[in-house]
Scaffold this active site. Structure first.
Site, mmCIF file in Angstrom:
data_model
loop_
_atom_site.group_PDB
_atom_site.id
_atom_site.type_symbol
_atom_site.label_atom_id
_atom_site.label_comp_id
_atom_site.label_asym_id
_atom_site.label_seq_id
_atom_site.Cartn_x
_atom_site.Cartn_y
_atom_site.Cartn_z
ATOM 1 N N LYS A 25 63.271 50.705 38.087
ATOM 2 C CA LYS A 25 62.285 50.530 39.148
ATOM 3 C C LYS A 25 60.863 50.496 38.573
ATOM 4 O O LYS A 25 60.067 49.623 38.913
ATOM 5 C CB LYS A 25 62.424 51.676 40.164
ATOM 6 N N ARG A 95 59.586 58.720 43.734
ATOM 7 C CA ARG A 95 60.949 58.170 43.707
ATOM 8 C C ARG A 95 61.543 58.233 42.313
ATOM 9 O O ARG A 95 60.834 58.102 41.322
ATOM 10 C CB ARG A 95 60.937 56.683 44.088
ATOM 11 N N GLY A 104 70.978 55.389 46.105
ATOM 12 C CA GLY A 104 71.127 56.587 46.936
ATOM 13 C C GLY A 104 71.609 57.829 46.201
ATOM 14 O O GLY A 104 71.843 58.861 46.817
ATOM 15 N N MET A 106 70.053 59.561 43.733
ATOM 16 C CA MET A 106 69.040 60.564 43.396
ATOM 17 C C MET A 106 68.023 60.662 44.519
ATOM 18 O O MET A 106 68.113 59.947 45.502
ATOM 19 C CB MET A 106 68.398 60.200 42.074
ATOM 20 N N ARG A 351 64.642 44.024 41.571
ATOM 21 C CA ARG A 351 65.611 44.308 40.504
ATOM 22 C C ARG A 351 66.678 43.243 40.572
ATOM 23 O O ARG A 351 66.846 42.587 41.607
ATOM 24 C CB ARG A 351 66.235 45.702 40.678
ATOM 25 N N HIS A 467 74.146 51.512 52.835
ATOM 26 C CA HIS A 467 74.749 52.219 51.706
ATOM 27 C C HIS A 467 76.183 51.761 51.486
ATOM 28 O O HIS A 467 76.597 51.422 50.369
ATOM 29 C CB HIS A 467 74.708 53.731 51.987
ATOM 30 N N SER A 776 101.796 44.868 15.996
ATOM 31 C CA SER A 776 101.166 44.910 17.313
ATOM 32 C C SER A 776 100.860 46.371 17.611
ATOM 33 O O SER A 776 101.751 47.227 17.572
ATOM 34 C CB SER A 776 102.124 44.336 18.360
ATOM 35 N N CYS A 843 98.850 45.560 22.221
ATOM 36 C CA CYS A 843 99.590 45.328 23.465
ATOM 37 C C CYS A 843 99.614 46.564 24.363
ATOM 38 O O CYS A 843 100.260 46.573 25.398
ATOM 39 C CB CYS A 843 101.007 44.850 23.179
ATOM 40 N N TYR A 863 94.750 38.807 18.348
ATOM 41 C CA TYR A 863 94.878 38.621 19.796
ATOM 42 C C TYR A 863 94.926 39.956 20.530
ATOM 43 O O TYR A 863 95.149 41.008 19.923
ATOM 44 C CB TYR A 863 96.146 37.809 20.130
HETATM 45 C C1 PEP Z 1 102.322 51.224 23.706
HETATM 46 O O1 PEP Z 1 102.821 52.284 23.361
HETATM 47 O O2 PEP Z 1 101.107 50.989 23.646
HETATM 48 C C2 PEP Z 1 103.171 50.146 24.233
HETATM 49 C C3 PEP Z 1 102.656 48.966 24.519
HETATM 50 O O3 PEP Z 1 104.462 50.449 24.482
HETATM 51 P P1 PEP Z 1 104.953 51.244 25.766
HETATM 52 O O4 PEP Z 1 103.807 51.355 26.704
HETATM 53 O O5 PEP Z 1 106.070 50.449 26.312
HETATM 54 O O6 PEP Z 1 105.388 52.534 25.187
#
Ligand code: PEP
Ligand code: MG
Length: 887
Positions: A25, A95, A104, A106, A351, A467, A776, A843, A863
Site C-alpha cells: 500500500k 493503516r 482485512g 490486519m 494495487r 470480504h 524415479s 513421481c 521430468y
Molecule cells: C512415492 O513414494 O513417492 C510414490 C510415488 O509411491 P507411493 O505413493 O505409491 O508409495
C-alpha cells in the site's frame, strides 16, 4: 537513527516502488504521488520499523515519535489543517500495509485526532454536526476495539438498543444528538471494559494506533492467513499514516472500489462499485449493497439505482483517465480505492488486483496482444495453483435443478455441500471428509478458517468487493455473495429463500459463475478450456525444459491426462489396478496365499485383467513413455478389514473365517509402510513380478499385432535400497521379456529402472545405477523415510509443526529442499556419474506442486509426474521454474 519514515508525494525520493520496505500500500501510494495523482498527503513507517518494534519489546522508539511530529507538520502545511486544532482539525487514518495484500487481516483506524474538543470544531468547520459526531463514534469504536481490545459487538449492541428505544431501523435515522448520546455511552463502555478513559491526547492516540497496527501482524487471523498463503513472519507490515478525506459528508461525496478490468472474467472493461455518502469500510464490509460505477454494468444487471457514470459524470471521467494511466504505468490490472469529498476525487489505494484463474489467463493473453507485457511476463503472472479451478468439472446443464436464490457471481466454480452457518462447523465437517457450503449474512476475517474448510461460500449481503468475494476469489473457492433473497436465522440454524426453508445439514449447490443457488447436489461435467488457456499452455510448452508426465493407472485417467497435455506416464501403480470389487478378491487371495500353488492360481486370474488394462493404456499413450511400477502394496491397505470382506475371502478359499483371521494375524505388521512391500515382495515371491512382466509384454505384443504405435515401457522396481535387489529383479524382468519375445518371435524394446524412495538408495545411487536405466524419485516415501514421519499418521501433528514454525509447509506437499532435496541431488549426481544416460524424474505428490517443480528444474531432473488434473499446472510451473532460473 536509520530512516524509517517515507513521505508520499516526495518526487525526489528513490525506492518508491520498494514493496519490501514500504509495504504494498505504501509503495503504491508513493508511486501514485509520483505520477501526480490526487493522493491525500501522508507517510509510510517502513517494515524495518516493524522488525525493530518486535525486537524493542513491542515499543515505538521516542525518536521515531519526534520524527512523526515533523511529518505531521508537513501534512498540516499541505492540507491547511492542524492536528488537534480547534478551528480546522486534521484527522488521520492509520493503516497496515504488508508486502502483499492481506485483505482485512490486519487493523486500520480512521478519523484519528478526534476528541471531545476537536469533534466540536469539526462540526463547526464542516457545518455538519451529525457528520462530526458520527465520525467520532466510528473512531471510538475502531480505536477501542483495535487498541484497547473492547469487543466490537458491544458497541453494535448499544447502537441496536438505542435504535430500538427510539423506534427506528436504520443508522441513517439517527441524528446528531442521538450520536452524541451514543458517544457518551461508548465512553462509559470503554471505561468499564478497558479500565481507562478513552484517550483525549491525540499523540497518545497516534502512537498507540501505530503500535496496534504493528501488533496486528501477529494477530490470530493474520497468523492463519500468513500460514495459508505462505507469507513469512519476518516480512512484517508497514504503517501508513495519511490525512483523512471523507466520502460521508453529504450527497456530493462518495466512496468506491474499482478494478480496471473485470476480476472474475478478465473482460477489458471497468468494473466497480460505489456508495454515495459513505465511508470506505461500508463498501468492503458489505453492510450496504453498493451501486455500479459504469452505466453499462448497471444496465446489464438490471439495477435501478444510477451508476457513478450517470450520477457524477465529471468525477467518473477523471477516474477513467486515472484508470488508463495506472494500467499503463503498472502494466497490470489494478484494484483501486477512491473517495469523493465534496465533488473532489481522491485516490486512496491502487494495487495489482486479485483475480480468478479465468481472469488471470484472459488478462495475460490480452495484455500480450496489447503489447503491454511480454509472453514471459504473461507466463510468470499466472499462479499455477489457481488453474485448478478451471480444470475441474462444472455443473451439468442438462440436469433438472431447483433454483432457490440468485446472488452475485462473486467467485466462479460450482460446489455442493451441506449447509453450515458457522466457520467452526465447516471445519468440523471437513475433518469428517464432508463437503460443506458456508452460509453467512456476511463474512469477516474471523471466518477465514471456515472459508478455507468449506467447499463454497454463500452470503446474503455484500457486493463483488465484499470480504467474502475478495477472499473467495483469492482462495479459488466458489462464492455467491449478496443474495438478498436469502433470509438467514442463525438461532434456528435455517435459511429461507423463495418460500423454501433450508436447514443446517441440508445439501445445496452454488454456482459462483452464474450466482445461482440450488437445492440438492447437482452433477458436474468436464469443463471446456478456453482458447486463451490453450494459448498460455502452448507458450509454457515452448519455454519449459522439464517434461510433464502423469500418474495414472486407469484408461479414463490416462485419457484425461493426455487431453491435459501429459507427455507420458511417470507412474502406473499396478496395485491400484486391482481395487475394483471383482479383482480385489483375487488380490487378497494372492496376498493371503500360503502356498505357491495358491498364489499362482490367483495370479493366473489377475493376469488377463492386468494385460487388458495395459493394452488400453498403451493404446491411449500411442508411443509415449509409460513407467509401469511392479507391485508395491503396503499390506495393511489390501488385507480384508471388515467381517464381510473376511467372509468373502473365506468362502472363495473354501476355508473358515477363523482360518483367514489366523492368516491375517500372521501377516500383521507393526510398521506396514516399512514392511513386506515393494521389491521385498518381488524377492520373496518372484512369481508375482513375473506375472506382471508377462502382462506388460503380452499387451505390447497385442499392440504390435493391432498395428498400434508401440510404447517403450519403463519397468520400475519399487522400494529398492540395495544394488543387489535391483540386480536380481532386473534379471527377472529380462528373463521374462526374453521368453515372451522368443514365444512370439518379435523384438520389444523396454527399460528397467527403480524408484528412489529410501535414503540408502539415494546414497548408493552409483551402485544402483549400474542396473538401472532410470530413477524415479518417490518423494512420498522418501519424505516419510527421511524424516521418519508416517505419511498416514502425520496429519495429527503436522499443523503444530507448521504453527511452531518448525516447517514452513507440510513436507508431504512441498518438497523439503534441505533434507529430501539434498538426497535427490546426491542421487542425481552419483547416478549420472555412473551412467550418463540415466533418465531422472519425480513421481511423488510433489510432482504437481509448483514450488517443488521449481526445485526439480534446479536439480536438473528430466521430468515431473503428477495426477492428471495437475498436468496443466505442472506445465505452467515448469515454464516458470525455467524462466526464474534465467533471471
Ligand atoms: C512415492 O513414494 O513417492 C510414490 C510415488 O509411491 P507411493 O505413493 O505409491 O508409495
Ligand atoms: Mg512409494
Amino acid at each position: 537513527m536509520k530512516n524509517f519514515i517515507y513521505r508520499f508525494n516526495n518526487k525526489i525520493r528513490p525506492r518508491t516502488n520498494d514493496k519490501n520496505l514500504l509495504g504494498g500500500k505504501g509503495a503504491n501510494l508513493a508511486e501514485m504521488g509520483k505520477l501526480g495523482l490526487p493522493v491525500p498527503p501522508g507517510f509510510t513507517i517502513s517494515t524495518e520499523m516493524c522488525d525493530f518494534f518486535y525486537k524493542n519489546k513491542k515499543k515505538i522508539p521516542k525518536l521515531l515519535l519526534s520524527k512523526i511530529k515533523k511529518e505531521i507538520k508537513i501534512i498540516e502545511k499541505l492540507t491547511k489543517k492542524k492536528f488537534g486544532n480547534l478551528n480546522n482539525p486534521l484527522l488521520l487514518s492509520v493503516r497496515s500495509g504488508a508486502r502483499v495484500s492481506m485483505p482485512g487481516m490486519m487493523d486500520t483506524i480512521l478519523n484519528l485526532g478526534l476528541n471531545d474538543k476537536t469533534v466540536k470544531s469539526l462540526a463547526n468547520t464542516t457545518g455538519n454536526t451529525r457528520f462530526a459526531n458520527d465520525s467520532y463514534r466510528r473512531f471510538i469504536q475502531m480505536y477501542s476495539n483495535v487498541v484497547l481490545g473492547v469487543e466490537a459487538y458491544l458497541f453494535e449492541e448499544l447502537i441496536e438498543n438505542y435504535k430500538h428505544t427510539k423506534g427506528v431501523l436504520q443508522d441513517t435515522d439517527l441524528n446528531a444528538d442521538d450520536w452524541e448520546d451514543l458517544i457518551f455511552d461508548f465512553k462509559k463502555l470503554v471505561k468499564s471494559k478497558a479500565r481507562k478513559n478513552f484517550p483525549q491526547d491525540i499523540y497518545e492516540q497516534l502512537s498507540e494506533a501505530i503500535s496496534a497496527v504493528f501488533l496486528s501482524w501477529e494477530s490470530k487471523r493474520a497468523k492463519t492467513y500468513k500460514r495459508l498463503n505462505q507469507i513469512p513472519d519476518h516480512w512484517g507490515t508497514a504503517v501508513n499514516v495519511q490525512s483523512m478525506v471523507f466520502g460521508n459528508m453529504g450527497n456530493d461525496c462518495a466512496t468506491g472500489v474499482a478494478f480496471t478490468r473485470d476480476p472474475s472474467t478478465g473482460e477489458n472493461s471497468f468494473f466497480g462499485e460505489y456508495l454515495i455518502n459513505a465511508q470506505g469500510e461500508d463498501v468492503v464490509a458489505g453492510t450496504r449493497n453498493p451501486q455500479h460505477i459504469t452505466k453499462k454494468a448497471r444496465i446489464k444487471s438490471n439495477a435501478k439505482e444510477l451508476s457513478m457514470q450517470e450520477k457524477m459524470p465529471q468525477v467518473y471521467s477523471e477516474l477513467k483517465k486515472i484508470f488508463y494511466k495506472l494500467e499503463k504505468y503498472y502494466r497490470d490490472m489494478q484494484d483501486i480505492e477512491f473517495t469523493v469529498e465534496k465533488g473532489k476525487l481522491w485516490m486512496l489505494q491502487t494495487r495489482s488486483g486479485k483475480r480468478t484463474a479465468k481472469a488471470a489467463v484472459k488478462i495475460s493473453v490480452d495484455m500480450v496482444q496489447e503489447k503491454l507485457i511480454s509472453k514471459k511476463e504473461a507466463l510468470l503472472r499466472i499462479d499455477p495453483n489457481t488453474l485448478d479451478s478451471l480444470l475441474h468439472p462444472t455443473l451439468d446443464e442438462k440436469t433438472e435443478r431447483k433454483i432457490i436464490a440468485k446472488g452475485l457471481p462473486a467467485s466462479p466454480g460450482a460446489a455442493s455441500g451441506r449447509v453450515t452457518f458457522s466457520s467452526n462447523e465447516a471445519e468440523r465437517l471437513k475433518s469428517l471428509m464432508q463437503e460443506s457450503i458456508l452460509v453467512r449474512i456476511e463474512t469477516s476475517p474471523e471466518d477465514i478458517h471456515g472459508m478455507h474448510a468449506a467447499n463454497g461460500i454463500l452470503t446474503s449481503r455484500g457486493g463483488m468487493t465484499s470480504h467474502a468475494a475478495v477472499v473467495a476469489r483469492g482462495m479459488g473457492k466458489p462464492c455467491v455473495s449478496g443474495s438478498s433473497q436469502v433470509y438467514i436465522d442463525y438461532e434456528k440454524k435455517i435459511f429461507k429463500s423463495d418460500g423454501v426453508t433450508v436447514k443446517e445439514g441440508d445439501l445445496i449447490t452454488i454456482d459462483g459463475g452464474s450466482g445461482k443457488v440450488m437445492l440438492g447436489k447437482i452433477p458436474t461435467v468436464k469443463p471446456k478450456l478456453s482458447e486463451d488457456f490453450n494459448k498460455v499452455m502452448s507458450w509454457a510448452d515452448k519455454v519449459r525444459k522439464l517434461k510433464v508426465r502423469t500418474n495414472s493407472e486407469t484408461p479414463m485417467d490416462t485419457k484425461v491426462a493426455r487431453e491435459f497435455g501429459a507427455e507420458g506416464i511417470g507412474l502406473c501403480r499396478t496395485e491400484h489396478m486391482f481395487f475394483n470389487e471383482e479383482r480385489i478378491l483375487y488380490m487378497r487371495k494372492m496376498i493371503l496365499s500360503k502356498t505357491k500353488e495358491d498364489r499362482l492360481d490367483s495370479l493366473k486370474r489377475l493376469l488377463p485383467h492386468q494385460q487388458n488394462d495395459f493394452f488400453k493404456i498403451f493404446k491411449i499413450m500411442n508411443g509415449l513413455p509409460v513407467t509401469v511400477r511392479l507391485l508395491d502394496p503396503p499390506l495393511h491397505e489390501f488385507l480384508p478389514k471388515t467381517t464381510k470382506e473376511v467372509s468373502e475371502v473365506a468362502k472363495s478359499f473354501n476355508l473358515s473365517e477363523a482360518d483367514i483371521n489366523g492368516r491375517i494375524n500372521e501377516l500383521h505388521e507393526q510398521n506396514p509402510m516399512l514392511g513386506h512391500r515393494g521389491c521385498r515382495l518381488g524377492i520373496s515371491f518372484p512369481e508375482i513380478y513375473e506375472m506382471q512382466c508377462e502382462a506388460i509384454f503380452e499387451a505390447l505384443v497385442e499392440c504390435k499385432n493391432k498395428k498400434i504405435k508401440l510404447v517403450i515401457p519403463e519397468i520400475m522396481i519399487p522400494l529398492v535400497s540395495t544394488a543387489a535387489e535391483i540386480e536380481i529383479l532386473k534379471d527377472l524382468v529380462d528373463k521374462t521379456a526374453k521368453a515372451i519375445q522368443k514365444k512370439h518371435s518379435i523384438k520389444i524394446k523396454y527399460y528397467v529402472g527403480t524408484m528412489i524412495e529410501l535414503p540408502r538408495a539415494a546414497l548408493r545411487a552409483n551402485d544402483i545405477a549400474k542396473f538401472a536405466d532410470f530413477f524415479s524419485f518417490g518423494t512420498n516415501d522418501l519424505t516419510q523415510t527421511t524424516f521418519g514421519i508416517s505419511r498416514d499418521d502425520s496429519g495429527k501433528f503436522l499443523n503444530d509443526y507448521v504453527e511452531n514454525k518448525i516447517f514452513n509447509r507440510d513436507p508431504f506437499i512441498e518438497i523439503d529442499v534441505r533434507g529430501v532435496g539434498e538426497l535427490i541431488k546426491i542421487a542425481t549426481e552419483r547416478g549420472r556419474k555412473q551412467k550418463k544416460s540415466l533418465k531422472l524424474g519425480i513421481c511423488g505428490e510433489h510432482g504437481g506442486d509448483p514450488a517443488s517443480i521449481e526445485f526439480c528444474e534446479k536439480a536438473k531432473l528430466n521430468y515431473v509426474s503428477c495426477s492428471p488434473y495437475r498436468v496443466p499446472i505442472a506445465r505452467l510451473a515448469a515454464a516458470q521454474a525455467y524462466l526464474k532460473k534465467q533471471k
